[in-house]
Design a protein around this motif. Sequence first.
Motif, PDB file in Angstrom:
ATOM      1  N   SER A   1      17.519  13.073 -26.167  1.00 39.80           N
ATOM      2  CA  SER A   1      17.106  14.040 -25.155  1.00 39.80           C
ATOM      3  C   SER A   1      17.924  13.844 -23.889  1.00 39.80           C
ATOM      4  O   SER A   1      18.254  12.711 -23.517  1.00 39.80           O
ATOM      5  CB  SER A   1      15.621  13.887 -24.820  1.00 39.80           C
ATOM      6  OG  SER A   1      14.821  14.227 -25.937  1.00 39.80           O
ATOM      7  N   ILE A   2      18.246  14.980 -23.242  1.00 40.19           N
ATOM      8  CA  ILE A   2      18.940  14.931 -21.954  1.00 40.19           C
ATOM      9  C   ILE A   2      18.026  15.591 -20.925  1.00 40.19           C
ATOM     10  O   ILE A   2      17.582  16.731 -21.103  1.00 40.19           O
ATOM     11  CB  ILE A   2      20.302  15.628 -22.009  1.00 40.19           C
ATOM     12  CG1 ILE A   2      21.194  14.955 -23.075  1.00 40.19           C
ATOM     13  CG2 ILE A   2      20.994  15.589 -20.641  1.00 40.19           C
ATOM     14  CD1 ILE A   2      22.539  15.619 -23.289  1.00 40.19           C
ATOM     15  N   TRP A   3      17.740  14.846 -19.858  1.00 39.34           N
ATOM     16  CA  TRP A   3      16.758  15.247 -18.846  1.00 39.34           C
ATOM     17  C   TRP A   3      17.418  15.420 -17.484  1.00 39.34           C
ATOM     18  O   TRP A   3      18.160  14.531 -17.047  1.00 39.34           O
ATOM     19  CB  TRP A   3      15.664  14.190 -18.706  1.00 39.34           C
ATOM     20  CG  TRP A   3      15.025  13.779 -19.994  1.00 39.34           C
ATOM     21  CD1 TRP A   3      15.421  12.753 -20.820  1.00 39.34           C
ATOM     22  CD2 TRP A   3      13.875  14.362 -20.611  1.00 39.34           C
ATOM     23  NE1 TRP A   3      14.586  12.666 -21.911  1.00 39.34           N
ATOM     24  CE2 TRP A   3      13.621  13.638 -21.805  1.00 39.34           C
ATOM     25  CE3 TRP A   3      13.018  15.413 -20.274  1.00 39.34           C
ATOM     26  CZ2 TRP A   3      12.570  13.936 -22.659  1.00 39.34           C
ATOM     27  CZ3 TRP A   3      11.962  15.721 -21.113  1.00 39.34           C
ATOM     28  CH2 TRP A   3      11.756  14.982 -22.293  1.00 39.34           C
ATOM     29  N   ASN A   4      17.122  16.519 -16.827  1.00 39.72           N
ATOM     30  CA  ASN A   4      17.533  16.682 -15.441  1.00 39.72           C
ATOM     31  C   ASN A   4      16.327  16.378 -14.549  1.00 39.72           C
ATOM     32  O   ASN A   4      15.242  16.942 -14.752  1.00 39.72           O
ATOM     33  CB  ASN A   4      18.033  18.115 -15.194  1.00 39.72           C
ATOM     34  CG  ASN A   4      18.333  18.350 -13.739  1.00 39.72           C
ATOM     35  OD1 ASN A   4      17.576  19.023 -13.035  1.00 39.72           O
ATOM     36  ND2 ASN A   4      19.423  17.786 -13.255  1.00 39.72           N
TER      37      ASN A   4
ATOM     38  N   SER B   1      26.741  13.183 -14.872  1.00 45.07           N
ATOM     39  CA  SER B   1      25.910  14.355 -14.571  1.00 45.07           C
ATOM     40  C   SER B   1      24.682  14.021 -13.726  1.00 45.07           C
ATOM     41  O   SER B   1      24.008  14.922 -13.230  1.00 45.07           O
ATOM     42  CB  SER B   1      25.436  14.992 -15.879  1.00 45.07           C
ATOM     43  OG  SER B   1      24.586  14.089 -16.574  1.00 45.07           O
TER      44      SER B   1
ATOM     45  N   ASP C   1      22.097  13.061 -14.975  1.00 44.32           N
ATOM     46  CA  ASP C   1      20.961  13.314 -15.860  1.00 44.32           C
ATOM     47  C   ASP C   1      20.584  12.018 -16.579  1.00 44.32           C
ATOM     48  O   ASP C   1      21.368  11.067 -16.623  1.00 44.32           O
ATOM     49  CB  ASP C   1      21.308  14.396 -16.894  1.00 44.32           C
ATOM     50  CG  ASP C   1      21.562  15.759 -16.261  1.00 44.32           C
ATOM     51  OD1 ASP C   1      20.940  16.041 -15.217  1.00 44.32           O
ATOM     52  OD2 ASP C   1      22.391  16.524 -16.799  1.00 44.32           O
TER      53      ASP C   1
ATOM     54  N   ASN D   1       6.100  17.015 -21.059  1.00 51.92           N
ATOM     55  CA  ASN D   1       7.504  17.449 -20.961  1.00 51.92           C
ATOM     56  C   ASN D   1       8.178  17.670 -22.306  1.00 51.92           C
ATOM     57  O   ASN D   1       9.401  17.708 -22.372  1.00 51.92           O
ATOM     58  CB  ASN D   1       8.305  16.402 -20.182  1.00 51.92           C
ATOM     59  CG  ASN D   1       7.616  15.962 -18.911  1.00 51.92           C
ATOM     60  OD1 ASN D   1       6.938  14.939 -18.914  1.00 51.92           O
ATOM     61  ND2 ASN D   1       7.750  16.734 -17.851  1.00 51.92           N
TER      62      ASN D   1
ATOM     63  N   GLU E   1      14.927  16.420 -10.700  1.00 51.29           N
ATOM     64  CA  GLU E   1      15.112  16.868  -9.317  1.00 51.29           C
ATOM     65  C   GLU E   1      14.273  15.969  -8.422  1.00 51.29           C
ATOM     66  O   GLU E   1      13.067  16.137  -8.303  1.00 51.29           O
ATOM     67  CB  GLU E   1      14.690  18.343  -9.186  1.00 51.29           C
ATOM     68  CG  GLU E   1      15.593  19.304  -9.959  1.00 51.29           C
ATOM     69  CD  GLU E   1      15.089  20.736  -9.885  1.00 51.29           C
ATOM     70  OE1 GLU E   1      14.429  21.092  -8.880  1.00 51.29           O
ATOM     71  OE2 GLU E   1      15.341  21.495 -10.837  1.00 51.29           O
TER      72      GLU E   1
ATOM     73  N   ASN F   1      13.327  18.647 -16.023  1.00 54.36           N
ATOM     74  CA  ASN F   1      13.763  19.730 -16.906  1.00 54.36           C
ATOM     75  C   ASN F   1      14.453  19.125 -18.113  1.00 54.36           C
ATOM     76  O   ASN F   1      15.408  18.362 -17.967  1.00 54.36           O
ATOM     77  CB  ASN F   1      14.748  20.661 -16.181  1.00 54.36           C
ATOM     78  CG  ASN F   1      14.148  21.235 -14.915  1.00 54.36           C
ATOM     79  OD1 ASN F   1      13.126  21.894 -14.952  1.00 54.36           O
ATOM     80  ND2 ASN F   1      14.778  20.951 -13.776  1.00 54.36           N
ATOM     81  N   LYS F   2      13.938  19.437 -19.303  1.00 52.84           N
ATOM     82  CA  LYS F   2      14.593  18.970 -20.521  1.00 52.84           C
ATOM     83  C   LYS F   2      15.729  19.934 -20.833  1.00 52.84           C
ATOM     84  O   LYS F   2      15.502  21.108 -21.139  1.00 52.84           O
ATOM     85  CB  LYS F   2      13.593  18.925 -21.674  1.00 52.84           C
ATOM     86  CG  LYS F   2      14.142  18.235 -22.914  1.00 52.84           C
ATOM     87  CD  LYS F   2      13.088  18.226 -24.006  1.00 52.84           C
ATOM     88  CE  LYS F   2      13.488  17.302 -25.135  1.00 52.84           C
ATOM     89  NZ  LYS F   2      12.498  17.327 -26.214  1.00 52.84           N
ATOM     90  N   LEU F   3      16.954  19.433 -20.734  1.00 51.63           N
ATOM     91  CA  LEU F   3      18.127  20.293 -20.915  1.00 51.63           C
ATOM     92  C   LEU F   3      18.492  20.475 -22.383  1.00 51.63           C
ATOM     93  O   LEU F   3      18.852  21.571 -22.804  1.00 51.63           O
ATOM     94  CB  LEU F   3      19.331  19.710 -20.159  1.00 51.63           C
ATOM     95  CG  LEU F   3      19.165  19.500 -18.652  1.00 51.63           C
ATOM     96  CD1 LEU F   3      20.438  18.907 -18.072  1.00 51.63           C
ATOM     97  CD2 LEU F   3      18.815  20.811 -17.963  1.00 51.63           C
ATOM     98  N   HIS F   4      18.424  19.376 -23.151  1.00 50.26           N
ATOM     99  CA  HIS F   4      18.897  19.421 -24.543  1.00 50.26           C
ATOM    100  C   HIS F   4      18.117  18.451 -25.418  1.00 50.26           C
ATOM    101  O   HIS F   4      17.710  17.378 -24.963  1.00 50.26           O
ATOM    102  CB  HIS F   4      20.387  19.049 -24.638  1.00 50.26           C
ATOM    103  CG  HIS F   4      21.280  19.913 -23.831  1.00 50.26           C
ATOM    104  ND1 HIS F   4      21.632  21.190 -24.212  1.00 50.26           N
ATOM    105  CD2 HIS F   4      21.890  19.685 -22.638  1.00 50.26           C
ATOM    106  CE1 HIS F   4      22.433  21.708 -23.291  1.00 50.26           C
ATOM    107  NE2 HIS F   4      22.601  20.818 -22.330  1.00 50.26           N
TER     108      HIS F   4
END
Length: 303
Positions: free
Chosen positions: A297-300, A284, A286, A268, A302, A7-10
């Motif tokens: 880019s900040i990536w989550n 985090s 991340d 993505n 899972e 998930n791309k957060l920011h």
Amino acid sequence: MSKIQVNKLHTLTGHNDCIYALAEGPDPRFFYTGAGDGMVVEWDLDKPKDGKLVAKLPHSVYALAVDRLRNWLIIGHNFEGIHVIDLQENKEIWSLKLTDQAIFHITVLGDEILVGTGDGVLTVVDIQSQAVRKHIKLSSKSIRVMDVALKKMHLAIGLSDHTVKILDLSEDFKPIANLTGHSNSVFALSFSPDEELLISGARDAHLKFWETNSYTQKENIIAHMYAINYLSFREDGAYFVTCSMDKSIKVWDTQQQKLLKVIDKARNAGHGTSINKVIWSTYSQDVISVSDDRTISIWNLEL
């Protein structure tokens, strides 16, 4: 490949040129970026859109390092030297002219700052006296990247002469090993958190895995299409990420040395150009990446 959810957060903007440097702060809630525009910016993972300018220098910034003990940020100012920022006071407290070369990597170790430059010289700066303690000429080619195994007291250095050199910090930088096998500049280098493994990545797009008792090569993988620019372990060492000039981030299983996920523009909404640095946040969990496309880019993940 595994079913990792990405998930791309920011996407963070503000730099006006390629972003080359990335460092997690002494407080890992914060991270720092440096770019070709000479700007060094502080970012807060809790409020990521609010970047704060820390310094503005006349030349590109390729290297940043933190002194966790003193709450300092060390900035490598190309063709000049280092600038030391007190993060509590948010101001420069001292600087040192060191070189007319590019500064590619900085590492803080106890009371010393280690600076690797484009002429293959490792400069050791004594923090107490704010003066150079020694110069160590390792190669005629650039020092590109360094990492420290604190328990072993080993310093690993990746160079543009295609080698990785291991020095003994407990014996005043005595050479231990000279690792060969890459066919181009070594840009990425990291000890695993347990220090049993050293991974190197190079402009030849290969990842090499070295066991650190004898520094023998365990594995060699063609990992990317183009140069591997950086790599970062997750805090527990189970996984690591690589980033490349091929515009992708790849997620790997450390023990199995196996590719788990590719993060890119097509799949993505990833970066559009070379990804220069990547870190796995200890705050985090991340993944943070910076690119020639001037974005962060900040990536989550899972996992």
